[in-house]
Scaffold this motif. Structure first.
Motif, PDB file in Angstrom:
ATOM      1  N   GLU A  44      -5.817 -10.803  10.617  1.00  0.00           N
ATOM      2  CA  GLU A  44      -6.203  -9.857   9.876  1.00  0.00           C
ATOM      3  C   GLU A  44      -5.460  -8.481  10.282  1.00  0.00           C
ATOM      4  N   GLN A  45      -5.393  -8.075  11.462  1.00  0.00           N
ATOM      5  CA  GLN A  45      -4.860  -6.835  11.907  1.00  0.00           C
ATOM      6  C   GLN A  45      -3.241  -6.793  11.724  1.00  0.00           C
ATOM      7  N   ARG A  46      -2.685  -8.111  12.087  1.00  0.00           N
ATOM      8  CA  ARG A  46      -1.307  -8.039  11.503  1.00  0.00           C
ATOM      9  C   ARG A  46      -0.892  -7.854  10.322  1.00  0.00           C
ATOM     10  N   LEU A  47      -1.684  -8.319   9.392  1.00  0.00           N
ATOM     11  CA  LEU A  47      -1.369  -7.984   7.942  1.00  0.00           C
ATOM     12  C   LEU A  47      -1.818  -6.750   7.573  1.00  0.00           C
ATOM     13  N   TRP A  48      -2.768  -6.096   8.097  1.00  0.00           N
ATOM     14  CA  TRP A  48      -3.510  -4.690   7.968  1.00  0.00           C
ATOM     15  C   TRP A  48      -2.019  -3.789   8.447  1.00  0.00           C
ATOM     16  N   MET A  49      -1.306  -4.244   9.608  1.00  0.00           N
ATOM     17  CA  MET A  49      -0.349  -3.375  10.220  1.00  0.00           C
ATOM     18  C   MET A  49       0.798  -3.427   9.282  1.00  0.00           C
ATOM     19  N   TYR A  50       1.281  -4.590   8.797  1.00  0.00           N
ATOM     20  CA  TYR A  50       2.289  -4.791   7.613  1.00  0.00           C
ATOM     21  C   TYR A  50       2.096  -4.006   6.575  1.00  0.00           C
ATOM     22  N   ARG A  51       0.949  -4.079   5.878  1.00  0.00           N
ATOM     23  CA  ARG A  51       0.667  -3.114   4.515  1.00  0.00           C
ATOM     24  C   ARG A  51       0.567  -1.733   4.894  1.00  0.00           C
ATOM     25  N   ASN A  52       0.482  -1.417   6.283  1.00  0.00           N
ATOM     26  CA  ASN A  52       0.201   0.218   6.177  1.00  0.00           C
ATOM     27  C   ASN A  52       1.441   0.943   7.000  1.00  0.00           C
ATOM     28  N   ILE A  53       2.525   0.241   7.188  1.00  0.00           N
ATOM     29  CA  ILE A  53       3.894   0.846   7.464  1.00  0.00           C
ATOM     30  C   ILE A  53       4.494   1.308   6.258  1.00  0.00           C
ATOM     31  N   PRO A  54       4.942   2.566   6.206  1.00  0.00           N
ATOM     32  CA  PRO A  54       5.658   3.162   5.092  1.00  0.00           C
ATOM     33  C   PRO A  54       6.748   2.223   4.733  1.00  0.00           C
ATOM     34  N   ASP A  73      -6.061   5.434  11.113  1.00  0.00           N
ATOM     35  CA  ASP A  73      -5.210   4.773   9.855  1.00  0.00           C
ATOM     36  C   ASP A  73      -4.051   5.314   9.454  1.00  0.00           C
ATOM     37  N   ARG A  74      -3.522   6.596  10.311  1.00  0.00           N
ATOM     38  CA  ARG A  74      -2.289   7.092   9.878  1.00  0.00           C
ATOM     39  C   ARG A  74      -1.044   6.520  10.717  1.00  0.00           C
ATOM     40  N   TYR A  75      -0.063   6.295  10.077  1.00  0.00           N
ATOM     41  CA  TYR A  75       1.195   5.458  10.626  1.00  0.00           C
ATOM     42  C   TYR A  75       2.037   6.798  11.482  1.00  0.00           C
ATOM     43  N   CYS A  76       1.926   6.550  12.703  1.00  0.00           N
ATOM     44  CA  CYS A  76       2.490   7.375  13.736  1.00  0.00           C
ATOM     45  C   CYS A  76       4.241   7.065  13.613  1.00  0.00           C
ATOM     46  N   GLY A  77       4.526   5.712  14.041  1.00  0.00           N
ATOM     47  CA  GLY A  77       6.091   5.495  14.029  1.00  0.00           C
ATOM     48  C   GLY A  77       6.102   4.211  14.868  1.00  0.00           C
ATOM     49  N   ASP A  78       7.262   3.688  15.012  1.00  0.00           N
ATOM     50  CA  ASP A  78       7.708   2.513  15.964  1.00  0.00           C
ATOM     51  C   ASP A  78       8.017   3.130  17.179  1.00  0.00           C
ATOM     52  N   TYR A  79       8.692   1.998  17.889  1.00  0.00           N
ATOM     53  CA  TYR A  79       9.188   2.475  19.413  1.00  0.00           C
ATOM     54  C   TYR A  79      10.122   3.504  19.530  1.00  0.00           C
ATOM     55  N   GLU A  80      11.385   3.294  18.284  1.00  0.00           N
ATOM     56  CA  GLU A  80      12.382   4.427  18.261  1.00  0.00           C
ATOM     57  C   GLU A  80      11.919   5.718  18.018  1.00  0.00           C
ATOM     58  N   ASP A  81      10.735   5.779  16.946  1.00  0.00           N
ATOM     59  CA  ASP A  81      10.244   7.106  16.662  1.00  0.00           C
ATOM     60  C   ASP A  81       9.559   7.652  18.059  1.00  0.00           C
ATOM     61  N   PHE A  82       8.716   6.795  18.666  1.00  0.00           N
ATOM     62  CA  PHE A  82       8.136   7.241  19.986  1.00  0.00           C
ATOM     63  C   PHE A  82       9.200   7.860  20.919  1.00  0.00           C
ATOM     64  N   PHE A  83      10.066   6.842  21.318  1.00  0.00           N
ATOM     65  CA  PHE A  83      11.352   7.350  22.243  1.00  0.00           C
ATOM     66  C   PHE A  83      11.890   8.504  21.588  1.00  0.00           C
TER      67      PHE A  83
END
Length: 162
Positions: A44-54, A73-83
């Protein structure tokens, strides 16, 4: 505000494991309250993550790889954005946090439930993780069960006259 880091506990990719460790390690060392959400265990969380990535952050092929970072619930980014934010010394802005003091505030924030189907387990260094209800019950019953030892060999050895 709780930072959620979506990870995969069972991945064959060394790069994904290193990226996950880098994000989690940074958050721990800076005492930022966060929650790991294991998408390998929580469909359920995996599907939520996929749906909420811009849409503009979705890969051309396949699904987005962990770690993916959210502030509630606000998307911050992936590893590249974090880095990139780490290199630019803008991690708190990237995470949507006003300052370092606001993230170390109350321990009560850490104990909020993830969802009705999950249980939060507290881990060292202020980390928490979400696990499915049934697996947490299974783990706790395993921890309560006594250790079973193999049967003892004969108390006396036939060659020793006992």
């Amino acid at each position: 505000m709780v930072i959620k880091v979506y990870i995969a506990s069972s991945t064959g990719s060394i790069a994904v494991k290193k990226h996950q460790q880098a994000v989690v390690g940074f958050l721990e060392s800076n005492r930022i309250i966060f929650q790991e959400v294991d998408i390998a265990m929580l469909e359920e969380q995996r599907l939520w993550m996929y749906r909420n990535i811009p849409q503009d952050k979705q890969p051309e092929r396949g699904n987005p790889l962990p770690p993916q970072i959210f502030n509630e619930d606000r998307y911050c980014g992936d590893y590249e954005d974090f880095f990139q934010s780490k290199e630019n010394n803008t991690v708190f802005t990237f995470l949507g946090l006003s300052s370092q003091t606001s993230v170390t505030s109350s321990r009560a924030q850490q104990t909020r439930a993830v969802s009705q189907q999950t249980t939060r387990l507290e881990l060292p260094y202020g980390r928490t993780t979400a696990v499915p209800e049934d697996s947490s019950q299974e783990r706790s019953s395993q921890n309560r069960s006594s250790t079973v030892f193999p049967p003892r060999p004969f108390d006396t050895h036939p060659g020793l006259g006992g």
